[in-house]
Design an enzyme around this catalytic site. Structure first.
Site, PDB file in Angstrom:
ATOM      1  CG  MET B 129      -1.869  -0.968   1.484  1.00 28.13           C
ATOM      2  SD  MET B 129      -2.596  -0.820   3.164  1.00 28.13           S
ATOM      3  CE  MET B 129      -3.120   0.882   3.223  1.00 28.13           C
ATOM      4  CG  ASP B 130       3.103   2.473  -2.951  1.00 27.19           C
ATOM      5  OD1 ASP B 130       3.726   1.860  -2.066  1.00 27.19           O
ATOM      6  OD2 ASP B 130       3.235   2.232  -4.165  1.00 27.19           O
ATOM      7  CB  VAL B 131      -0.555   5.520   2.423  1.00 27.47           C
ATOM      8  CG1 VAL B 131      -1.255   4.168   2.359  1.00 27.47           C
ATOM      9  CG2 VAL B 131       0.602   5.471   3.399  1.00 27.47           C
TER      10      VAL B 131
END
Lengths: 202, 253
Positions: B129-131
């Site tokens: 997950m790139d947040v």
């Protein structure tokens, strides 16, 4: 020839990679004729207990393996699910295991704060009688991925792993048979030493 | 051994290794196989190898490089980049890789997460997950190497992935990436407290104290880092490094 038994479950390439690294040739197969000719067998596996037993049954391997291991005494190394299948039964499923070791599997107790699956490196100790840990490096650690572990301390227990202070049996050995819960093929020089011991001492 | 995994992350693009800052400004690090061999010799707990350009390639993941890496690594390896089918996952696992990471596919085809978890086991399926925090303070999930905002809220997305059968979350903070100023402890602790599967912190680690904080303060189950393990000194000279097992044991006591 060393035969890595392919019954449709698990990461077989990495076992072959490590054997190659220590200079040992191996084949990955489910072919009964090849398995009958094997000088040593590796029973790997990742997945559920019943799926493992069903696949072995469908490939007609159960009787071949029984004769090979119990009568002809061909050396065998069970890894992860492979070791579990060598036991009597598991809480994970309803199928009986191969039953070569008088041991059974239970799930980690989450109530004791143990997250499931146990997926980590763990310090692993051995009894002096262990052949598979012969001349092992100091402070051996191995990579584990599992939700079920061997119950209590059955006969033939030789290795013990530790998960957040909880110690469980993680290796069984008797005569031509060895089974380990962890993944030697993913455990650096410790795993290489273990595979080498299997090749040389069994 | 330490009870928390410490995982170098390598970013790969068209036959070279790079390290980014905030998902941009890629600096060339060197040859991937050479780096992987050094990490193997240093006996790292695990390795994450991400092909940050693979989603652009219609042919899918570069199986040749994956095969080479698998044969050099005697520890668990997670591969991510360009995966969109069960067949690709099956092939990658057969090459000797333990885990696959899904990012774009997890957003665009979530059914793949469920199917892959059922077939290959939850512990094999990692969601990367790139947040990034929006102007309104909401953490949103980005795909395509941080270029595209999915508009999905991070915690809701994480819960959905857990329900679908994901085994682990690799949470990478875009704003912290490559800055070496410490992890985004805010989002890590929010996720770690609301999700039961392991959360692996990524993005921003600069020193051992940062690793310790992610675990002890924010509750991460494992820590991942790029810059910290490929750069040395204030001028960021490329030097592959990794703490000794004894140092890590002390760190997490």
């Amino acid at each position: 020839m060393i035969v890595i038994i392919n019954y449709g479950l698990g990461n077989l390439g990495s076992i072959q990679n490590m054997l190659k690294k220590i200079g040992v040739r191996s084949v990955i197969t489910s072919d009964i004729a090849t398995i009958k000719e094997a000088s040593k067998l590796i029973l790997p596996g990742v997945g559920s207990f019943d799926a493992g037993m069903k696949n072995l049954k469908e490939l007609n391997l159960i009787n071949t393996l029984r004769i090979k291991i119990l009568e002809e005494k061909t050396p065998v190394l069970g890894i992860c699910l492979g070791m579990q299948l060598m036991c009597q039964k598991s809480d994970e499923g309803t199928e009986p295991g191969l039953g070569w070791f008088n041991a059974e599997l239970v799930r980690f107790n989450q109530a004791e704060g143990l997250k499931v699956p146990h997926m980590n490196w763990a310090d692993t100790r051995s009894l002096p009688s262990s052949k598979i840990f012969n001349n092992m490096f100091e402070d051996p650690r191995f990579y584990y991925v599992h939700s079920y572990h061997i119950k209590d301390t059955p006969a033939d227990s030789t290795l013990y792993g530790k998960y957040n202070g909880f110690e469980f049996v993680s290796g069984l050995e008797r005569d031509n048979m060895a089974g380990v819960q962890f993944h030697p093929e993913k455990s650096h020089r410790y795993g290489m030493k273990l595979l080498q011991n299997f090749i040389e001492n069994f | 051994m330490s009870s928390f995994r410490v995982i170098p992350v390598l970013l790969y693009k068209r036959s070279g290794l790079y390290k980014s800052v905030k998902f941009k400004d890629n600096i060339y690090i060197g040859d991937p196989i050479n780096a992987v061999k050094i990490f193997n010799d240093k006996e790292v707990d695990e390795l994450i190898f991400l092909d940050i350009d693979a989603y652009n390639n219609p042919a899918g993941p570069d199986l040749d490089i994956i095969k080479e890496i698998a044969s050099e690594c005697f520890m668990p390896v997670c591969y991510g980049g360009g995966i969109s089918s069960m067949d690709q996952i099956r092939t990658i696992l057969q090459l000797g890789i333990e885990k696959v990471s899904l990012n774009r596919a997890a957003v665009l085809q979530p059914s793949l997460v469920a199917e892959a978890s059922r077939e290959f086991g939850a512990s094999t399926i990692v969601i990367s997950m790139d947040v990034k925090k929006s102007f309104w303070g909401k953490y949103e999930v980005y795909i395509e190497n941080g270029k595209k905002n999915s508009k999905l809220e991070a915690i809701e997305f994480a819960k959905k992935m857990e329900d679908l059968g994901a085994g682990e979350l690799l949470v990478n903070s875009i704003e912290k990436d490559g800055t070496m100023t410490g992890y985004d402890l805010d989002i890590i602790s929010k996720l770690a407290s609301q999700i039961t599967i392991p959360v692996v912190a990524c993005g921003g680690a600069g020193n051992l104290t940062d690793l310790r904080e992610a675990v002890k303060t924010a509750g991460a189950s494992a820590v991942a880092a790029g810059s910290m393990f490929v750069f040395h000194g204030k001028h960021k000279a490329v030097l592959i490094n990794y703490p000794t097992s004894a140092d890590l044991k002390k760190l997490f006591l």
